[in-house]
Design a protein around this motif. Structure first.
Motif, PDB file in Angstrom:
ATOM      1  N   HIS A   1       0.832  -1.198   0.000  1.00 20.10           N
ATOM      2  CA  HIS A   1       0.000   0.000   0.000  1.00 20.10           C
ATOM      3  C   HIS A   1       0.879   1.265   0.000  1.00 20.10           C
ATOM      4  CE1 HIS A   1      -3.432   2.542   0.679  1.00 20.10           C
ATOM      5  NE2 HIS A   1      -2.816   3.086   1.730  1.00 20.10           N
TER       6      HIS A   1
ATOM      7  N   ARG B   1       2.403   1.660  -3.425  1.00 17.23           N
ATOM      8  CA  ARG B   1       1.381   2.140  -4.364  1.00 17.23           C
ATOM      9  C   ARG B   1       1.070   3.615  -4.113  1.00 17.23           C
ATOM     10  NH1 ARG B   1      -2.088  -3.002  -3.277  1.00 17.23           N
ATOM     11  NH2 ARG B   1      -1.119  -4.479  -4.708  1.00 17.23           N
ATOM     12  N   SER B   2       0.975   3.949  -2.819  1.00 22.55           N
ATOM     13  CA  SER B   2       0.682   5.342  -2.472  1.00 22.55           C
ATOM     14  C   SER B   2       1.795   6.263  -2.967  1.00 22.55           C
ATOM     15  CB  SER B   2       0.522   5.500  -0.958  1.00 22.55           C
ATOM     16  OG  SER B   2      -0.567   4.748  -0.504  1.00 22.55           O
TER      17      SER B   2
ATOM     18  N   CYS C   1       1.465   6.565  -6.660  1.00 22.63           N
ATOM     19  CA  CYS C   1       0.351   7.456  -6.985  1.00 22.63           C
ATOM     20  C   CYS C   1       0.724   8.908  -6.726  1.00 22.63           C
ATOM     21  CB  CYS C   1      -0.894   7.084  -6.184  1.00 22.63           C
ATOM     22  SG  CYS C   1      -1.683   5.565  -6.749  1.00 22.63           S
TER      23      CYS C   1
ATOM     24  N   ALA D   1       3.036  10.098  -9.454  1.00 26.07           N
ATOM     25  CA  ALA D   1       2.251  10.302 -10.677  1.00 26.07           C
ATOM     26  C   ALA D   1       1.417  11.574 -10.562  1.00 26.07           C
ATOM     27  CB  ALA D   1       1.367   9.090 -10.942  1.00 26.07           C
ATOM     28  N   ALA D   2       0.808  11.781  -9.380  1.00 32.39           N
ATOM     29  CA  ALA D   2      -0.013  12.978  -9.180  1.00 32.39           C
ATOM     30  C   ALA D   2       0.843  14.239  -9.246  1.00 32.39           C
ATOM     31  CB  ALA D   2      -0.744  12.891  -7.838  1.00 32.39           C
TER      32      ALA D   2
ATOM     33  N   LYS E   1       1.605  14.867 -12.819  1.00 34.56           N
ATOM     34  CA  LYS E   1       0.401  15.356 -13.482  1.00 34.56           C
ATOM     35  C   LYS E   1       0.163  16.822 -13.110  1.00 34.56           C
ATOM     36  CE  LYS E   1      -4.291  13.657 -14.315  1.00 34.56           C
ATOM     37  NZ  LYS E   1      -5.283  12.655 -13.898  1.00 34.56           N
TER      38      LYS E   1
END
Length: 177
Positions: free
Chosen positions: A121, A124-125, A128, A131-132, A135
């Protein structure tokens, strides 16, 4: 004595003629020498120009060769860096697998599912989040570009309004005349 005077006068006359002939030859040689000097100076100037052009061309070529060598060196360094990064990545992957195996062997019975799910987790966090952030950065760049374009278009619109007003005024003035 007359005879000896005539002989001396004759010799003086011959010597005078010989000196005049030599003097004329000397003048001719001096003229030829001056012409040769002028030709030599012209040739030296032309040679200097040609040499200057040659040196400029050689310098330019050496600059290009130096640039090519620098680019080749940078390319080689980049290739080495890429190879090193690949090796490091392979080492990190191997280390991760070793640590996971070690964890599974030592701690799996105790924490197994909870710890593993927590780490997954967390990974993955983090992925993420990265990636955020990327972005968000891309959006900020796009927004900045849009803001610049909007400002530019506002300026163009203002210029167009001014131009339209000026044209209208000219039309009114020409119609009044």
């Amino acid at each position: 004595m007359n005879h000896s005077l005539a002989a001396v006068a004759s010799r003086i006359q011959e010597r005078n003629n010989a000196l005049r002939s030599e003097l004329a030859a000397l003048e001719l040689l001096q003229i030829q020498h001056a012409q040769a000097k002028q030709c030599l100076k012209a040739d030296e100037r032309a040679l200097a120009e040609v040499r200057k052009e040659l040196l400029t061309a050689v310098r330019s070529r050496h600059g290009l060769e130096l640039e090519c060598i620098q680019i080749a060196n940078e390319s080689r360094k980049v290739d080495e860096s890429i190879s090193e990064l690949k090796t490091n990545a392979a080492g990190i992957r191997s280390r991760i697998k070793d640590l996971e195996r070690k964890f599974d062997e030592e701690h799996a019975p105790i924490y197994a599912k909870h710890d593993l799910s927590t780490k997954l987790h967390s990974m993955r966090s983090e992925a993420c989040l990265v990636a955020a952030q990327r972005k968000k950065h891309r959006r900020e760049e796009k927004l900045q570009g849009l803001m610049e374009r909007t400002e530019r278009q506002r300026g163009e619109a203002s210029e167009m309004r001014t131009e339209t007003d000026r044209i209208c005024e000219e039309c009114i003035q020409t119609s009044l005349i």
